[in-house]
Design a protein around this motif. Structure first.
Motif, PDB file in Angstrom:
ATOM      1  N   THR A 195     -67.608 111.752   8.792  1.00 62.30           N
ATOM      2  CA  THR A 195     -67.514 113.138   8.308  1.00 62.30           C
ATOM      3  C   THR A 195     -68.446 114.057   9.079  1.00 62.30           C
ATOM      4  O   THR A 195     -68.351 115.280   8.959  1.00 62.30           O
ATOM      5  CB  THR A 195     -67.856 113.226   6.801  1.00 62.30           C
ATOM      6  N   LEU A 242     -62.645 104.561   3.254  1.00 64.02           N
ATOM      7  CA  LEU A 242     -62.490 105.951   2.849  1.00 64.02           C
ATOM      8  C   LEU A 242     -62.591 106.020   1.331  1.00 64.02           C
ATOM      9  O   LEU A 242     -61.982 105.204   0.623  1.00 64.02           O
ATOM     10  CB  LEU A 242     -61.133 106.510   3.275  1.00 64.02           C
ATOM     11  N   SER A 247     -58.522 106.942  -1.371  1.00 65.18           N
ATOM     12  CA  SER A 247     -59.503 105.869  -1.171  1.00 65.18           C
ATOM     13  C   SER A 247     -58.780 104.636  -0.653  1.00 65.18           C
ATOM     14  O   SER A 247     -57.743 104.230  -1.213  1.00 65.18           O
ATOM     15  CB  SER A 247     -60.210 105.530  -2.484  1.00 65.18           C
ATOM     16  N   ALA A 277     -63.064  99.994   8.199  1.00 72.86           N
ATOM     17  CA  ALA A 277     -63.056 101.409   7.828  1.00 72.86           C
ATOM     18  C   ALA A 277     -62.957 101.532   6.314  1.00 72.86           C
ATOM     19  O   ALA A 277     -62.182 100.822   5.685  1.00 72.86           O
ATOM     20  CB  ALA A 277     -61.887 102.126   8.494  1.00 72.86           C
ATOM     21  N   ASP A 302     -59.465 100.890   2.186  1.00 72.42           N
ATOM     22  CA  ASP A 302     -60.274 100.156   3.160  1.00 72.42           C
ATOM     23  C   ASP A 302     -59.343  99.437   4.123  1.00 72.42           C
ATOM     24  O   ASP A 302     -58.272  98.979   3.740  1.00 72.42           O
ATOM     25  CB  ASP A 302     -61.191  99.148   2.457  1.00 72.42           C
ATOM     26  N   VAL A 353     -61.209 110.924  -0.177  1.00 65.21           N
ATOM     27  CA  VAL A 353     -61.059 111.817   0.977  1.00 65.21           C
ATOM     28  C   VAL A 353     -60.002 112.889   0.680  1.00 65.21           C
ATOM     29  O   VAL A 353     -58.913 112.590   0.188  1.00 65.21           O
ATOM     30  CB  VAL A 353     -60.663 111.009   2.240  1.00 65.21           C
ATOM     31  N   LYS A 362     -65.870 110.636   1.528  1.00 63.12           N
ATOM     32  CA  LYS A 362     -66.657 109.734   2.373  1.00 63.12           C
ATOM     33  C   LYS A 362     -65.732 108.938   3.285  1.00 63.12           C
ATOM     34  O   LYS A 362     -64.699 108.438   2.853  1.00 63.12           O
ATOM     35  CB  LYS A 362     -67.455 108.779   1.476  1.00 63.12           C
ATOM     36  N   TYR A 363     -66.117 108.831   4.578  1.00 61.44           N
ATOM     37  CA  TYR A 363     -65.384 107.983   5.520  1.00 61.44           C
ATOM     38  C   TYR A 363     -66.396 107.366   6.473  1.00 61.44           C
ATOM     39  O   TYR A 363     -67.069 108.076   7.218  1.00 61.44           O
ATOM     40  CB  TYR A 363     -64.332 108.784   6.288  1.00 61.44           C
ATOM     41  N   ILE A 388     -58.263 109.145   9.889  1.00 57.81           N
ATOM     42  CA  ILE A 388     -58.700 107.777  10.206  1.00 57.81           C
ATOM     43  C   ILE A 388     -59.056 107.656  11.687  1.00 57.81           C
ATOM     44  O   ILE A 388     -60.037 107.003  12.056  1.00 57.81           O
ATOM     45  CB  ILE A 388     -57.601 106.758   9.818  1.00 57.81           C
TER      46      ILE A 388
END
Length: 531
Positions: free
Chosen positions: A354, A283, A305, A281, A307, A286, A341-342, A331
């Motif tokens: 998103t 992000l 942000s 994952a 990961d 966000v 962005k995710y 999440i």
């Protein structure tokens, strides 16, 4: 005067004896603390004292000595003997065999207050003030008198800032405080508290402990309290019982019993490192904003942000209101971000989280599991049913049993324990066993990532070890990825590979748990490692 006498009480669920020959008394205004590890029988005993269905003694008696009005039948503490009731009747002293069901037992049950761990008995659509006023109305208070009492209770639990919020939208700690106020509103003759602050961070727990002191202890309401925080027993109780495997191991002065119990507490088990894989994952910047009538635009998450890698155990920590719960819901795909962005990896493909719809967020959500503080198992169904049919897992009988066995072993049960567990019911299990079954219920759906919300809230050190082991074992055996939202920094230090510290909706630092502990503020230390 003696208020409660427990005489030679034993309790069996099937062939399993969970309480054995329990004997003790509780005087009016006295506080009894019950210590013991998960599975010792503490919760079963409290349910029995409350008169909950299915918890009647297999042997022995529960005797309450109370003053009952010869006019309206209302029940009060024994010291009210020979005094006048508001109806004009007189209070007479009687002994009640609690499980011999009659009208007196019914009236007595209304005067027994109880707070249960991980159970928030509130009207979800009603506000905080409405919940408390409803409890006061049931206790016979109306109009201005009820309003004045409600305001005092709200101040006592430090909830002035949440008076108009509906119960459904409160945090776990806030719900627990409202439950306390509702129970105090009943003007109980006895207060039963089963791990009342187990799911709370230490800072909020201190507020609840203080409230218990000021309302229960100060007003000489008899109380029976269980807690794995031995400091609570030492602070609130006059005497204590140490339960072990359903039997009384020791009883006496609370300080002496606590000292002996503390000597048996073990440290968290250490685990071997595993190989972390690629990103699962990601992000970037966000944000999540809410519109609130009271507070206007709320920036719950701002510019986050991070990961999360496959097979990683990732921690989200921070004080209440830091934004970690909102971030965890983003999440998990429960709510979309307002901005940023995710992306989440399913197989070799990256899914845009998103975007709504079955080809975007909906596609990935099925591979993300969540275990909340308020997890529930169907009480009148077997563990096998809870792990299969109850969650829509449609497999032929033998395959369902094989799958249930496998996932129970992956969370730390032995094969023999898992096999015996399948035919049991949730009320036959300890808190730690229920938690591992609830985790198995999430894992049996074969998620790629699991989010755990305060997984060690009400647990003693032994049970915390069991849960830590179940997380580590399932990570290794099922190649599972975890995100843990927690205020239990000891647990985070022991279990997590990396941790993100949040303040005011932003991530302050991401690093090894040991690095995060070094930069905690005094307020964060008080809330997250205060106990």
């Amino acid at each position: 005067m003696v208020l409660l006498e427990v005489k030679n009480v034993s309790k069996k669920f099937g062939d399993s004896e969970v309480l054995k020959n329990i004997n003790f008394t509780l005087d009016e205004g006295e506080v009894l603390g019950i210590l013991g590890r998960s599975g010792a029988g503490k919760s079963v005993l409290l349910h029995m004292l409350r008169g909950m269905e299915g918890y009647e003694p297999t042997e022995g008696q529960i005797i309450y000595t109370v003053a009952q009005c010869d006019g309206c039948g209302s029940v009060e503490v024994p010291s009210m003997e020979n005094q006048k009731c508001s109806c004009g009747g007189n209070y007479e002293l009687i002994s009640v065999d609690f499980w011999d069901k009659n009208q007196t037992t019914f009236n007595l049950k209304r005067k027994i207050a109880i707070m249960l761990q991980r159970t928030f008995a509130l009207y979800g659509e009603q506000s905080v003030i409405e919940n408390i006023l409803q409890a006061l109305s049931a206790a016979g208070y109306e109009g201005k008198e009820a309003t004045n009492i409600a305001l005092k209770l709200i101040k006592m639990i430090k909830m002035e800032h949440r008076i108009t919020h509906v119960a459904r939208d409160l945090s776990g700690g806030e719900k627990q405080r409202v439950v306390l106020a509702r129970q105090i509103a009943k003007k109980p003759i006895i207060f039963l508290a089963d791990e009342p602050t187990g799911t709370l961070d230490p800072k909020i727990a201190k507020i609840v402990h203080k409230a218990l002191k000021e309302t229960v202890v100060k007003n000489k309401i008899g109380m029976v309290i269980t807690s794995h925080w031995h400091e609570v027993i030492e602070e609130l109780a006059n005497k204590a019982i140490w339960l072990e495997k359903g039997e009384i191991k020791e009883q006496g002065d609370s300080k002496e019993i606590v000292a002996k119990f503390v000597e048996t507490i073990t440290e968290l088990k250490k685990f071997d490192k595993v190989e972390i894989k690629e990103d699962m994952a990601i992000l970037e910047n966000v944000e999540k904003k809410y519109c609130s009538v009271e507070r206007g635009i709320v920036n719950a998450v701002g510019g986050v942000s991070l990961d999360i890698k496959e097979m990683e155990i990732y921690g989200l920590v921070g004080t209440s209101g830091a934004g970690k719960t909102t971030l965890s819901k983003i999440i998990a795909g429960v709510i979309p971000p307002s901005k940023g962005k995710y992306i989440f990896r399913v197989g070799d493909e990256w899914v845009d989280m998103t975007q709504p719809g079955p080809m975007h967020r909906g596609r990935a959500k099925r591979y993300i599991g969540m275990l909340f503080q308020e997890y529930t198992l169907y009480p009148h169904r077997t563990i096998l049913y809870n792990l299969t049919e109850s969650i829509g897992l449609e497999l032929p009988g033998e395959f369902g049993m094989m799958k249930a066995n496998q996932v129970l072993v992956s969370v730390g049960f032995t094969e023999e324990e898992a096999e015996k567990l399948l035919d049991k019911y949730p009320n036959e299990l300890s808190v730690g066993e229920k938690h591992r079954v609830a985790l198995a219920q999430v894992l049996i759906k074969e998620p790629h990532m699991v989010l755990l919300d305060e997984p060690t809230g009400t647990m003693d050190p032994i049970t915390r070890n069991q849960v830590a082991e179940s997380i580590q074992k399932s990570r290794a055996e099922l190649e599972q990825t975890y995100v843990i939202v927690s205020h239990d920094m000891d647990f985070v230090l022991n279990v997590c590979d990396r941790v993100a510290l949040m303040r005011g909706g932003k991530i302050i630092k991401i690093g090894a748990p040991e690095e995060i502990v070094q930069i905690l503020t005094e307020e964060e230390k008080e809330e997250m490692i205060g106990h």
